[in-house]
Enzyme design. Structure first.
Site, PDB file in Angstrom:
ATOM      1  N   GLU A   1       4.346 -52.426  38.765  1.00  0.00           N
ATOM      2  CA  GLU A   1       5.198 -53.633  38.360  1.00  0.00           C
ATOM      3  C   GLU A   1       5.005 -54.785  39.367  1.00  0.00           C
ATOM      4  OE1 GLU A   1       9.255 -52.485  37.446  1.00  0.00           O
ATOM      5  OE2 GLU A   1       8.379 -50.925  36.014  1.00  0.00           O
TER       6      GLU A   1
ATOM      7  N   LYS B   1      -0.294 -47.636  36.885  1.00  0.00           N
ATOM      8  CA  LYS B   1       0.474 -48.941  36.580  1.00  0.00           C
ATOM      9  C   LYS B   1       1.427 -49.345  37.989  1.00  0.00           C
ATOM     10  CE  LYS B   1       3.475 -49.381  33.018  1.00  0.00           C
ATOM     11  NZ  LYS B   1       4.835 -49.574  33.979  1.00  0.00           N
TER      12      LYS B   1
ATOM     13  N   ASP C   1       7.507 -44.268  34.121  1.00  0.00           N
ATOM     14  CA  ASP C   1       8.934 -43.881  35.038  1.00  0.00           C
ATOM     15  C   ASP C   1      10.090 -44.174  34.234  1.00  0.00           C
ATOM     16  OD1 ASP C   1       8.950 -46.719  35.034  1.00  0.00           O
ATOM     17  OD2 ASP C   1       9.460 -46.896  37.171  1.00  0.00           O
ATOM     18  N   SER C   2      10.024 -44.567  32.879  1.00  0.00           N
ATOM     19  CA  SER C   2      11.216 -44.301  32.010  1.00  0.00           C
ATOM     20  C   SER C   2      11.558 -42.894  31.859  1.00  0.00           C
ATOM     21  CB  SER C   2      10.918 -44.782  30.512  1.00  0.00           C
ATOM     22  OG  SER C   2       9.553 -44.533  30.095  1.00  0.00           O
TER      23      SER C   2
ATOM     24  N   ASP D   1       2.684 -44.369  35.888  1.00  0.00           N
ATOM     25  CA  ASP D   1       3.412 -45.214  36.608  1.00  0.00           C
ATOM     26  C   ASP D   1       3.600 -44.736  38.094  1.00  0.00           C
ATOM     27  OD1 ASP D   1       4.417 -47.569  35.505  1.00  0.00           O
ATOM     28  OD2 ASP D   1       6.060 -46.506  34.433  1.00  0.00           O
TER      29      ASP D   1
ATOM     30  N   GLU E   1       5.928 -56.934  29.161  1.00  0.00           N
ATOM     31  CA  GLU E   1       7.052 -56.460  28.575  1.00  0.00           C
ATOM     32  C   GLU E   1       8.388 -57.485  28.641  1.00  0.00           C
ATOM     33  OE1 GLU E   1       8.836 -52.814  30.428  1.00  0.00           O
ATOM     34  OE2 GLU E   1      10.754 -52.932  29.345  1.00  0.00           O
TER      35      GLU E   1
HETATM   36  O1  KIV Z   1       8.189 -46.664  32.100  1.00  0.00           O
HETATM   37  C1  KIV Z   1       7.627 -46.992  30.725  1.00  0.00           C
HETATM   38  O2  KIV Z   1       7.992 -46.373  29.874  1.00  0.00           O
HETATM   39  C2  KIV Z   1       7.173 -48.290  30.776  1.00  0.00           C
HETATM   40  C3  KIV Z   1       6.820 -48.740  29.408  1.00  0.00           C
HETATM   41  C4  KIV Z   1       8.153 -49.364  28.955  1.00  0.00           C
HETATM   42  C5  KIV Z   1       5.688 -49.839  29.512  1.00  0.00           C
HETATM   43  O3  KIV Z   1       6.626 -48.919  31.750  1.00  0.00           O
END
Ligand code: KIV
Length: 298
Positions: free
Chosen positions: A129, A127, A58-59, A97, A196
């Site tokens: 969090e 994924k 989600d970056s 994510d 992280e």
């Molecule tokens: O969103 C993302 O890019 C991430 C990585 C930093 C692991 O969660």
């Protein structure tokens, strides 16, 4: 329009990386390489470079969509980009994510949303969090045949509760909490855990205690694998980089030089050349010349 050539049908079959391959890498102490990708061409580059794991992070929100955090990223945006990445991958293990809000309301809704990543978008795992409080959800997703990757430490979706993007686990209380979180996520069925923004010593301890692989970002070299954000690797974030980032290429100078040459060629009518132009068939050209004699013949 520019046409991207799709892979010809019947091109060589490639063995897909699976969650079991990642487990085997941990067991055999072979480091796992991982990187983020958000679209078809980068997915192809990453896959063809032999990277084991691709995360549609989600970056996306910050490095591609221009938001100032990951919080505004929607389920629709994540699904859209995951589909594009999935089309570009043949070998790499694809993790998507789950964005903020898509797994926070109820377990049923979280399962429904997670299923969409697997069923509609082609992800092999999702994924999420969070630590111990996510264990029940990880169990529920795992029981629904959805492989889950955990993510603990500096979890960007908790930016407001953390009070900023700060390295986590630097007190004994936080250190113990993160060790418990990792254990709880593994116990609930997670197939891997992203660590992280935590001290190297803590990442090494967690990595040593878990059976499943850890993938670190800003967590030192002792994790089972490493992940970087694609745009960090190529200096494409338009911001100073964090201590843990190593830049392997300079996107702005590469793209900037190419764009300046293009602009200059257009301005000086050096682009396109005759060889870069389409032409009428020869006989039509002859007829055209008869109908419209060159200005010099008039
Ligand atoms: O969103 C993302 O890019 C991430 C990585 C930093 C692991 O969660």
């Amino acid at each position: 329009m520019s046409v991207t050539e799709l892979r010809p049908a019947g091109s060589n079959p490639v063995v897909r990386v699976t969650a079991n391959c990642l487990l085997a890498k941990k067991r055999d102490q072979v480091p796992i390489s991982a990187i983020t990708a958000y679209d078809y061409p980068t997915a192809r580059l990453v896959d063809e470079a032999g990277i084991d794991v691709v995360l549609v992070g989600d970056s996306l929100g910050m490095v591609v969509l221009g938001y100032d955090s990951t919080l505004p990223v929607t389920l629709g945006e994540m699904l859209h980009h995951t589909r594009a990445v999935a089309r570009g991958l043949r070998r790499s293990f694809l993790i998507a994510d789950m964005p903020y809000g898509s797994y926070h309301v109820s377990e049923n809704e979280s399962v429904r949303n997670a299923l969409r990543f697997i069923q509609e978008a082609g992800a092999q795992a999702v994924k999420i969090e969070g630590g111990e409080t996510r264990a029940a959800l990880v169990r529920r997703l795992t029981d629904s045949e959805i492989p889950v990757v955990g993510h603990i430490g500096l979890t960007p979706q908790s930016v407001h509760t953390m009070g900023g993007y700060k390295v986590q686990g630097k007190t004994w209380e936080a250190y113990d909490r993160l060790c418990r979180a990792a254990e709880a996520l593994e116990g609930a069925g997670a197939v891997a855990i992203v660590l992280e923004g935590i001290p190297r010593e803590l990442a090494a301890r967690i990595t040593g205690e878990l059976r499943i692989p850890t993938i670190g970002i800003g967590a030192g070299p002792d994790c089972d694998g490493q992940i970087l954000v694609f745009h960090d690797l190529f200096n494409l974030t338009f911001a100073p980089h964090a201590k843990f980032v190593r830049q392997y290429g300079d996107g702005p100078s590469f793209f900037g030089a190419a764009l300046a040459s293009y602009r200059e060629d257009v301005a000086r009518r050096r682009f396109p050349s005759d060889a870069e132009s389409y032409h009428l068939p020869r006989e039509m050209q002859v007829e055209l010349e008869l109908l419209e004699p060159a200005a010099s013949d008039r």
